[in-house]
Write a protein that holds these residues in place. Structure first.
Motif, PDB file in Angstrom:
ATOM      1  N   TYR A 127       0.836  -1.204   0.000  1.00 49.12           N
ATOM      2  CA  TYR A 127       0.000   0.000   0.000  1.00 49.12           C
ATOM      3  C   TYR A 127       0.871   1.254   0.000  1.00 49.12           C
ATOM      4  O   TYR A 127       0.616   2.199  -0.758  1.00 49.12           O
ATOM      5  CB  TYR A 127      -0.929  -0.018   1.214  1.00 49.12           C
ATOM      6  CG  TYR A 127      -1.669   1.270   1.428  1.00 49.12           C
ATOM      7  CD1 TYR A 127      -2.773   1.594   0.635  1.00 49.12           C
ATOM      8  CD2 TYR A 127      -1.272   2.164   2.412  1.00 49.12           C
ATOM      9  CE1 TYR A 127      -3.450   2.787   0.824  1.00 49.12           C
ATOM     10  CE2 TYR A 127      -1.941   3.349   2.607  1.00 49.12           C
ATOM     11  CZ  TYR A 127      -3.031   3.662   1.814  1.00 49.12           C
ATOM     12  OH  TYR A 127      -3.692   4.848   2.002  1.00 49.12           O
ATOM     13  N   MET A 128       1.884   1.284   0.856  1.00 46.77           N
ATOM     14  CA  MET A 128       2.751   2.463   0.937  1.00 46.77           C
ATOM     15  C   MET A 128       3.540   2.656  -0.357  1.00 46.77           C
ATOM     16  O   MET A 128       3.775   3.788  -0.777  1.00 46.77           O
ATOM     17  CB  MET A 128       3.696   2.343   2.131  1.00 46.77           C
ATOM     18  CG  MET A 128       2.983   2.346   3.481  1.00 46.77           C
ATOM     19  SD  MET A 128       2.026   3.838   3.768  1.00 46.77           S
ATOM     20  CE  MET A 128       3.312   4.958   4.225  1.00 46.77           C
ATOM     21  N   GLN A 129       3.953   1.562  -1.001  1.00 48.53           N
ATOM     22  CA  GLN A 129       4.660   1.688  -2.273  1.00 48.53           C
ATOM     23  C   GLN A 129       3.739   2.226  -3.361  1.00 48.53           C
ATOM     24  O   GLN A 129       4.153   3.052  -4.175  1.00 48.53           O
ATOM     25  CB  GLN A 129       5.249   0.338  -2.685  1.00 48.53           C
ATOM     26  CG  GLN A 129       6.455  -0.048  -1.865  1.00 48.53           C
ATOM     27  CD  GLN A 129       6.974  -1.434  -2.182  1.00 48.53           C
ATOM     28  OE1 GLN A 129       6.233  -2.291  -2.657  1.00 48.53           O
ATOM     29  NE2 GLN A 129       8.234  -1.670  -1.888  1.00 48.53           N
ATOM     30  N   ARG A 130       2.482   1.762  -3.373  1.00 49.32           N
ATOM     31  CA  ARG A 130       1.527   2.276  -4.366  1.00 49.32           C
ATOM     32  C   ARG A 130       1.261   3.761  -4.166  1.00 49.32           C
ATOM     33  O   ARG A 130       1.076   4.500  -5.128  1.00 49.32           O
ATOM     34  CB  ARG A 130       0.197   1.524  -4.281  1.00 49.32           C
ATOM     35  CG  ARG A 130       0.187   0.187  -4.951  1.00 49.32           C
ATOM     36  CD  ARG A 130      -1.230  -0.361  -5.103  1.00 49.32           C
ATOM     37  NE  ARG A 130      -2.026  -0.296  -3.890  1.00 49.32           N
ATOM     38  CZ  ARG A 130      -2.089  -1.250  -2.960  1.00 49.32           C
ATOM     39  NH1 ARG A 130      -1.366  -2.351  -3.104  1.00 49.32           N
ATOM     40  NH2 ARG A 130      -2.856  -1.099  -1.897  1.00 49.32           N
ATOM     41  N   ARG A 131       1.218   4.189  -2.912  1.00 47.95           N
ATOM     42  CA  ARG A 131       0.954   5.602  -2.607  1.00 47.95           C
ATOM     43  C   ARG A 131       2.188   6.484  -2.813  1.00 47.95           C
ATOM     44  O   ARG A 131       2.085   7.698  -2.789  1.00 47.95           O
ATOM     45  CB  ARG A 131       0.477   5.746  -1.165  1.00 47.95           C
ATOM     46  CG  ARG A 131      -0.766   4.967  -0.823  1.00 47.95           C
ATOM     47  CD  ARG A 131      -2.004   5.639  -1.264  1.00 47.95           C
ATOM     48  NE  ARG A 131      -2.132   6.878  -0.505  1.00 47.95           N
ATOM     49  CZ  ARG A 131      -3.013   7.806  -0.786  1.00 47.95           C
ATOM     50  NH1 ARG A 131      -3.828   7.642  -1.764  1.00 47.95           N
ATOM     51  NH2 ARG A 131      -3.077   8.898  -0.071  1.00 47.95           N
ATOM     52  N   GLY A 132       3.371   5.875  -2.961  1.00 46.78           N
ATOM     53  CA  GLY A 132       4.581   6.638  -3.224  1.00 46.78           C
ATOM     54  C   GLY A 132       5.304   7.145  -1.996  1.00 46.78           C
ATOM     55  O   GLY A 132       6.144   8.032  -2.098  1.00 46.78           O
ATOM     56  N   TYR A 133       5.001   6.597  -0.831  1.00 48.02           N
ATOM     57  CA  TYR A 133       5.712   6.986   0.389  1.00 48.02           C
ATOM     58  C   TYR A 133       6.987   6.162   0.491  1.00 48.02           C
ATOM     59  O   TYR A 133       7.050   5.175   1.196  1.00 48.02           O
ATOM     60  CB  TYR A 133       4.846   6.759   1.627  1.00 48.02           C
ATOM     61  CG  TYR A 133       3.623   7.636   1.676  1.00 48.02           C
ATOM     62  CD1 TYR A 133       3.750   9.002   1.872  1.00 48.02           C
ATOM     63  CD2 TYR A 133       2.360   7.098   1.536  1.00 48.02           C
ATOM     64  CE1 TYR A 133       2.638   9.816   1.921  1.00 48.02           C
ATOM     65  CE2 TYR A 133       1.239   7.902   1.581  1.00 48.02           C
ATOM     66  CZ  TYR A 133       1.388   9.259   1.770  1.00 48.02           C
ATOM     67  OH  TYR A 133       0.281  10.058   1.822  1.00 48.02           O
ATOM     68  N   PRO A 160       9.376   1.534   1.669  1.00 47.89           N
ATOM     69  CA  PRO A 160       8.450   2.565   2.152  1.00 47.89           C
ATOM     70  C   PRO A 160       8.844   3.072   3.529  1.00 47.89           C
ATOM     71  O   PRO A 160       9.434   2.358   4.324  1.00 47.89           O
ATOM     72  CB  PRO A 160       7.105   1.843   2.200  1.00 47.89           C
ATOM     73  CG  PRO A 160       7.421   0.404   2.225  1.00 47.89           C
ATOM     74  CD  PRO A 160       8.761   0.225   1.585  1.00 47.89           C
TER      75      PRO A 160
END
Length: 109
Positions: free
Chosen positions: A33-39, A66
């Protein structure tokens, strides 16, 4: 009434098992999830040429990691503490307070 040592040991083991299983389940989902959001972790630049070269050559794998990796750890701890801790026990309250305090410090950092 005070619970005996076997009950406390059982609750402790169940809390540890719950947190471990939950982290195995939620950890990879949180990272994705964090990788998809770019964090993602950003490597910092440095004034030193040697340090900048080290960052560029050795920190490339870290760039895809992330940030906020402590969130699932603290989350699973708090969830299992909410389920299994005796909230009338001062040590349980202190443990939760200490974990939350370090989580806030990590977030501020």
């Amino acid at each position: 009434s005070e619970l005996g040592a076997p009950a406390i040991t059982l609750r402790t083991a169940l809390a540890a098992l719950c947190a471990f299983c939950l982290s195995l389940w939620a950890g990879p989902r949180f990272i994705a999830y964090m990788q998809r959001r770019g964090y993602l972790e950003r490597a910092a630049d440095s004034d030193s040429a040697d340090i900048s070269k080290f960052i560029q050559t050795h920190a490339q794998q870290k760039m895809k990691t992330p940030t906020m990796g402590g969130v699932p750890i603290v989350g699973t701890f708090l969830f299992s503490a909410a389920l299994f801790a005796s909230w009338s026990n001062l040590y349980a309250l202190l443990g939760v307070f200490v974990v939350l305090s370090f989580a806030v410090l990590g977030w501020l950092d």
